[in-house]
Write a protein that holds these residues in place. Structure first.
Motif, PDB file in Angstrom:
ATOM      1  N   GLN A   1       2.902   2.255  -5.814  1.00 36.56           N
ATOM      2  CA  GLN A   1       3.066   2.557  -4.391  1.00 36.56           C
ATOM      3  C   GLN A   1       2.129   3.677  -3.932  1.00 36.56           C
ATOM      4  O   GLN A   1       1.923   4.662  -4.615  1.00 36.56           O
ATOM      5  N   MET A   2       1.555   3.450  -2.760  1.00 36.32           N
ATOM      6  CA  MET A   2       0.638   4.425  -2.130  1.00 36.32           C
ATOM      7  C   MET A   2      -0.575   4.759  -3.000  1.00 36.32           C
ATOM      8  O   MET A   2      -1.050   5.893  -2.994  1.00 36.32           O
ATOM      9  N   THR A   3      -1.075   3.777  -3.744  1.00 35.96           N
ATOM     10  CA  THR A   3      -2.269   4.044  -4.559  1.00 35.96           C
ATOM     11  C   THR A   3      -3.462   3.164  -4.190  1.00 35.96           C
ATOM     12  O   THR A   3      -4.580   3.457  -4.610  1.00 35.96           O
TER      13      THR A   3
ATOM     14  N   ASP B   1      -2.231   3.364   0.247  1.00 35.35           N
ATOM     15  CA  ASP B   1      -2.324   4.796   0.514  1.00 35.35           C
ATOM     16  C   ASP B   1      -2.375   4.994   2.042  1.00 35.35           C
ATOM     17  O   ASP B   1      -2.443   4.026   2.805  1.00 35.35           O
ATOM     18  N   VAL B   2      -2.351   6.238   2.470  1.00 31.81           N
ATOM     19  CA  VAL B   2      -2.338   6.543   3.903  1.00 31.81           C
ATOM     20  C   VAL B   2      -3.530   5.864   4.604  1.00 31.81           C
ATOM     21  O   VAL B   2      -4.672   6.003   4.169  1.00 31.81           O
ATOM     22  N   HIS B   3      -3.215   5.129   5.668  1.00 35.64           N
ATOM     23  CA  HIS B   3      -4.203   4.394   6.455  1.00 35.64           C
ATOM     24  C   HIS B   3      -4.964   3.330   5.632  1.00 35.64           C
ATOM     25  O   HIS B   3      -6.045   2.881   6.028  1.00 35.64           O
TER      26      HIS B   3
ATOM     27  N   ARG C   1      -5.556  -0.472   4.144  1.00 41.23           N
ATOM     28  CA  ARG C   1      -5.662  -1.694   4.950  1.00 41.23           C
ATOM     29  C   ARG C   1      -5.295  -2.954   4.181  1.00 41.23           C
ATOM     30  O   ARG C   1      -5.678  -3.115   3.033  1.00 41.23           O
TER      31      ARG C   1
ATOM     32  N   LEU D   1       5.045  -0.276   8.735  1.00 45.05           N
ATOM     33  CA  LEU D   1       3.684   0.267   8.704  1.00 45.05           C
ATOM     34  C   LEU D   1       3.710   1.787   8.676  1.00 45.05           C
ATOM     35  O   LEU D   1       2.689   2.443   8.491  1.00 45.05           O
TER      36      LEU D   1
ATOM     37  N   PRO E   1       5.547   4.303   6.802  1.00 45.48           N
ATOM     38  CA  PRO E   1       5.556   5.268   5.687  1.00 45.48           C
ATOM     39  C   PRO E   1       4.155   5.675   5.232  1.00 45.48           C
ATOM     40  O   PRO E   1       3.978   6.746   4.675  1.00 45.48           O
TER      41      PRO E   1
ATOM     42  N   GLY F   1       1.235   4.688   7.373  1.00 42.17           N
ATOM     43  CA  GLY F   1       0.296   4.511   8.475  1.00 42.17           C
ATOM     44  C   GLY F   1      -0.757   3.451   8.176  1.00 42.17           C
ATOM     45  O   GLY F   1      -1.910   3.562   8.587  1.00 42.17           O
ATOM     46  N   CYS F   2      -0.341   2.399   7.472  1.00 44.41           N
ATOM     47  CA  CYS F   2      -1.318   1.385   7.049  1.00 44.41           C
ATOM     48  C   CYS F   2      -1.706   0.482   8.211  1.00 44.41           C
ATOM     49  O   CYS F   2      -1.085   0.488   9.271  1.00 44.41           O
TER      50      CYS F   2
END
Lengths: 360, 360
Positions: free
Chosen positions: B239-241, B266-268, B270, B289, B291, B293-294
């Motif tokens: 997650q978030m990687t 990860d943040v933003h 795509r 979207l 947690p 900001g993707c």
């Protein structure tokens, strides 16, 4: 160890969400990086309503909501370097993150997995539930305490701490500025900041609303253009001309045609949602994203860095929230959250006159 | 004026979409910028199937499909500067745009409002319907004719002209490269190019598939890692990687949990869709979207500039399509589109031996 107590107006649960009770509550122990703030005023946010009426699910009651807080720093912890005693400061919707992860180290602390909200969050060490800004005081880690420039009155600054930063961050993160054409969907509390900030950042700024009823207000806020989705073929003349759409829409139900909005975007233009309706689903076919290769995203609050930049912009450009002030009391809180729930607001409320309740 | 005619294998409509008939057809008049190409081979694309079986709606029949075309430039128009007679060249899925609008002038000609497809498009001046690559020849404006480097065999190059560029463009447009972690969802025709290109561009490359059945293939293509969504909590450790997910998924129905994929970003980060299922809708709550900001987007083919860069990369890195060659005939076309429809392919087909049908 004796527990520190503050006073605040609490709600007991969704069944009685319009009833506020002034009570004492226990706050977390004072930490080395904490700032105790004597509150002067607090903006009223839709998050307050979604939280107390059960729209966002179970919460920890009794609870004091309110997360657009302005006041004076009364006391600062021994390791505090960012805030001075006596300084006028604000606190927004977030009050904690780890400050150590990759997200935190890259000005993305609003996306930290360990983030905690200003109200309703269970503090990990103590189990104490954080209480919001319809209170005498708030105790907050300095990272989430922001100096307010002298030129900005407290009741004007307050709504910027949640609604303002929520609109500001997606604009700067997605390139709003000179030479860019930006639309703000929905002219409410978030939207009115979106218009003023997009314009202040130098973008060509349009408002998209259901009808023309708010067109005059939009122009006063600085909008260069206005589109009403009730008009026939409203989107056609502007297809593939917008670089960015920031949507504050909170209803994706009947009559909401996402593809009509997306058709406005230039190649790889972006639709960024900042509205978080209680129940809503966007239905997207990849084909709808295909004619312009557009992107759909969302944005969550904004970083400390952005908060300081926002207040600098507000200071420099003389931006003013459109805000109706309401003297703090249980009765007035009840009336105000009900008016907000009915969307009877242009464009933001702030509770004031805290000294009449809590003393000078 | 006499009309020019080529020969090709045509389908008469969705009811008989597996039956191909070798016929003469009229091609558009030879223009100053046109190149006539004698076809050597053509890749078989899912677009062929979606078009002839009616999945993508009404079409102009009888129709020759096929838009992964490789052949020799037989004749070039008087104003052609990009292609030389005798050169080995390719044609992909797009064969026209205005070349004058802002999109065209910014290497975004695949998003031009006037774009026309290589097959099934009605040519504005004449009403002639463009015919694809299961044909003796194709006549194409030089902008959509691409020289093929000598090191790349024709049947290897062919599938890159649609499937390849469709996977390549979103990778380079969204920053796939050294230091980035990229996932390709679905290891089919598009996905196998996605893996090889992401790796060649220097990204840490992962495959996300339903099961582990294609894990060995993925590793051979260069994947650094493999996730199977049938595994319990498959997404949790990652997650978030991820910086970028390119999705070739063509089924968003039962069991497709978009939020599980988005949580990897990860943040933003795509999510870019390049699969275009016949009927599919992504259901998205803005909260999903939030947690990280993707962003969710889609991508359509790739520009001439990207096509040339892709073939340069293929040339330099020795990338090879995994392709099963099939001698061109009505019977073999019928078998091949049916196998593709059943997803019985690893990972791409190319029709070859054109000289046995149309002469040397």
């Amino acid at each position: 160890m004796a527990q520190d107590k503050f006073q605040g107006f609490q709600v007991d649960g969704p069944e009685t969400w319009t009833q506020f009770h002034l009570r004492e509550f226990v706050t977390k122990p004072f930490g080395d990086y904490d700032v105790d703030i004597k509150i002067e005023c607090c903006g009223v946010c839709s998050s307050d309503v979604h939280t107390i009426n059960g729209g966002w699910g179970p919460q920890h009651f009794p609870l004091t909501v309110g997360h657009e807080i302005v006041g004076r720093a009364l006391r600062v912890g021994p390791k505090v370097t960012l805030i001075k005693e006596g300084q006028r400061v604000g606190v927004g919707a977030q009050s904690y993150s780890c400050l150590e992860c990759r997200q935190c180290k890259n000005n993305n602390e609003t996306y930290c997995k360990k983030q905690l909200d200003t109200f309703g969050a269970v503090w990990p060490d103590t189990g104490i539930v954080s209480q919001g800004g319809y209170s005498s005081h708030v105790r907050t880690h300095e990272h989430w305490v922001f100096p307010i420039p002298d030129s900005i009155p407290s009741h004007i600054a307050a709504p910027m701490l949640c609604a303002g930063i929520t609109s500001y961050s997606p604009l700067v993160r997605n390139g709003a500025g000179p030479g860019k054409k930006v639309a703000i969907v929905g002219l409410g509390g978030l939207g009115h900041f979106g218009v003023m900030f997009a314009k202040a950042l130098g973008a060509e700024t349009w408002v998209i609303s259901r009808t023309h009823s708010k067109e005059e207000d939009a122009k006063k806020m600085g909008a260069d253009g206005f589109l009403a989705t009730a008009d026939k073929d409203w989107n056609v003349p502007h297809q593939m001309t917008f670089d960015l759409i920031v949507s504050t829409a909170n209803n994706f139900g009947d009559g909401f045609d996402l593809s009509a909005y997306l058709s406005l975007l230039d190649v790889h233009g972006r639709w960024i949602s900042v509205g978080f309706p209680e129940e809503a689903e966007l239905k997207i076919r990849p084909q709808d994203l295909n004619p312009n290769g557009c992107l759909i995203g969302a944005s969550h609050l904004g970083s400390r860095k952005e908060m300081l930049e926002m207040f600098k912009l507000v200071d420099e450009k003389g931006i003013r929230s459109w805000v109706e002030t309401v003297p703090l009391s249980a009765e007035n809180l009840s009336k105000t959250v009900q008016r907000l729930h009915k969307n009877d607001v242009r464009y933001r409320f702030a509770m004031v006159d805290y000294d009449k309740v809590f003393g000078a």
